[in-house]
Scaffold this motif. Structure first.
Motif, mmCIF file in Angstrom:
data_model
loop_
_atom_site.group_PDB
_atom_site.id
_atom_site.type_symbol
_atom_site.label_atom_id
_atom_site.label_comp_id
_atom_site.label_asym_id
_atom_site.label_seq_id
_atom_site.Cartn_x
_atom_site.Cartn_y
_atom_site.Cartn_z
ATOM 1 N N PHE A 40 0.843 -1.194 0.000
ATOM 2 C CA PHE A 40 0.000 0.000 0.000
ATOM 3 C C PHE A 40 0.876 1.240 0.000
ATOM 4 C CE2 PHE A 40 -2.343 3.382 2.249
ATOM 5 C CZ PHE A 40 -3.470 3.466 1.448
ATOM 6 N N VAL A 41 0.485 2.245 -0.789
ATOM 7 C CA VAL A 41 1.193 3.526 -0.799
ATOM 8 C C VAL A 41 0.142 4.637 -0.699
ATOM 9 C CG1 VAL A 41 2.722 5.055 -2.098
ATOM 10 C CG2 VAL A 41 3.020 2.603 -2.269
ATOM 11 N N GLU A 42 0.348 5.547 0.246
ATOM 12 C CA GLU A 42 -0.501 6.723 0.365
ATOM 13 C C GLU A 42 0.308 7.916 -0.114
ATOM 14 O OE1 GLU A 42 -1.324 8.559 4.308
ATOM 15 O OE2 GLU A 42 -3.399 8.039 3.801
ATOM 16 N N ALA A 84 -1.866 3.097 -7.109
ATOM 17 C CA ALA A 84 -3.108 2.905 -6.364
ATOM 18 C C ALA A 84 -3.602 1.465 -6.525
ATOM 19 C CB ALA A 84 -4.169 3.895 -6.822
ATOM 20 N N GLU A 85 -3.479 0.944 -7.722
ATOM 21 C CA GLU A 85 -3.948 -0.407 -8.011
ATOM 22 C C GLU A 85 -2.898 -1.462 -7.706
ATOM 23 O OE1 GLU A 85 -5.310 -0.543 -12.050
ATOM 24 O OE2 GLU A 85 -6.443 1.313 -11.799
ATOM 25 N N ASN A 86 -1.631 -1.127 -7.931
ATOM 26 C CA ASN A 86 -0.564 -2.109 -7.775
ATOM 27 C C ASN A 86 0.698 -1.460 -7.220
ATOM 28 O OD1 ASN A 86 1.163 -4.270 -7.899
ATOM 29 N ND2 ASN A 86 1.205 -4.392 -10.127
ATOM 30 N N LEU A 92 9.140 -3.892 -8.486
ATOM 31 C CA LEU A 92 9.550 -4.387 -9.798
ATOM 32 C C LEU A 92 10.383 -3.377 -10.576
ATOM 33 C CD1 LEU A 92 6.156 -5.998 -10.858
ATOM 34 C CD2 LEU A 92 8.177 -7.172 -9.967
ATOM 35 N N SER A 93 10.076 -2.095 -10.413
ATOM 36 C CA SER A 93 10.722 -1.055 -11.220
ATOM 37 C C SER A 93 10.847 0.240 -10.422
ATOM 38 C CB SER A 93 9.904 -0.840 -12.495
ATOM 39 O OG SER A 93 10.487 0.153 -13.305
ATOM 40 N N PRO A 94 11.702 0.251 -9.361
ATOM 41 C CA PRO A 94 11.755 1.428 -8.499
ATOM 42 C C PRO A 94 12.193 2.713 -9.196
ATOM 43 C CG PRO A 94 13.546 -0.081 -7.981
ATOM 44 C CD PRO A 94 12.645 -0.780 -8.942
ATOM 45 N N TYR A 95 13.009 2.609 -10.238
ATOM 46 C CA TYR A 95 13.490 3.806 -10.940
ATOM 47 C C TYR A 95 12.735 4.070 -12.243
ATOM 48 C CZ TYR A 95 17.393 3.336 -7.709
ATOM 49 O OH TYR A 95 18.157 3.225 -6.572
ATOM 50 N N GLY A 96 11.822 3.193 -12.576
ATOM 51 C CA GLY A 96 11.080 3.329 -13.824
ATOM 52 C C GLY A 96 9.599 3.516 -13.558
ATOM 53 N N GLY A 98 7.805 2.540 -11.284
ATOM 54 C CA GLY A 98 7.447 2.689 -9.879
ATOM 55 C C GLY A 98 7.648 4.082 -9.308
ATOM 56 N N TRP A 99 7.861 5.085 -10.166
ATOM 57 C CA TRP A 99 7.975 6.469 -9.659
ATOM 58 C C TRP A 99 6.708 6.801 -8.884
ATOM 59 C CZ3 TRP A 99 4.397 10.145 -11.198
ATOM 60 C CH2 TRP A 99 3.624 9.829 -12.325
ATOM 61 N N MET A 100 6.817 7.747 -7.939
ATOM 62 C CA MET A 100 5.665 8.074 -7.096
ATOM 63 C C MET A 100 4.981 9.372 -7.486
ATOM 64 S SD MET A 100 6.835 6.729 -3.336
ATOM 65 C CE MET A 100 8.431 7.526 -3.287
#
Length: 127
Positions: A40-42, A84-86, A92-96, A98-100
């Protein structure tokens, strides 16, 4: 564990990539590996104003819940809708993918307070 040259890093494990004067912000590979699977990310909403060093959201993993801290000040202009969904996309891709968030920086000089890749890597990755 990947540390990308050319990015800036905070002591709190956020990375910053500057694109067209805006700060794209995400969680480092080191942090996502330490925290485990992110469930989960808020995150803030578009239009929210952030202050460097202040919390801007939180992240929950199978191991812990932790606050996320703004590496730079400014207005949030984009939030990654995929998280929000995943939220596991960060793993899987913190620098790609998976940006926030993307922030319109109010003080680009704050980037000078952040670490270069070498310092981040020496401090956390090669302990």
């Amino acid at each position: 564990m990947e540390v990308i040259k050319g990015l800036k890093y905070s002591e709190n494990h956020e990375w910053v990539r500057v694109e067209n004067g805006r700060a794209v912000i995400g969680l480092t590979d080191f942090a996502q590996e330490e925290f485990g699977i992110i469930v989960f990310v808020e995150l803030p909403e578009e239009g929210d104003v952030l202050q460097a060093g202040e919390p801007f959201g939180s992240m929950e993993s199978v191991k812990t819940v932790t606050e996320l801290y703004a590496p730079v000040s400014g207005k949030v202009v984009s939030v990654n809708p995929k998280l929000a969904e995943n939220p596991g996309v960060i793993n899987l891709s913190p620098y790609g993918q998976g940006w926030m968030i993307v922030v319109e920086m109010s003080d680009p000089a704050e980037l000078d307070r952040l670490w270069e890749a070498d310092k981040y890597e020496q401090t956390y990755v090669h302990e």
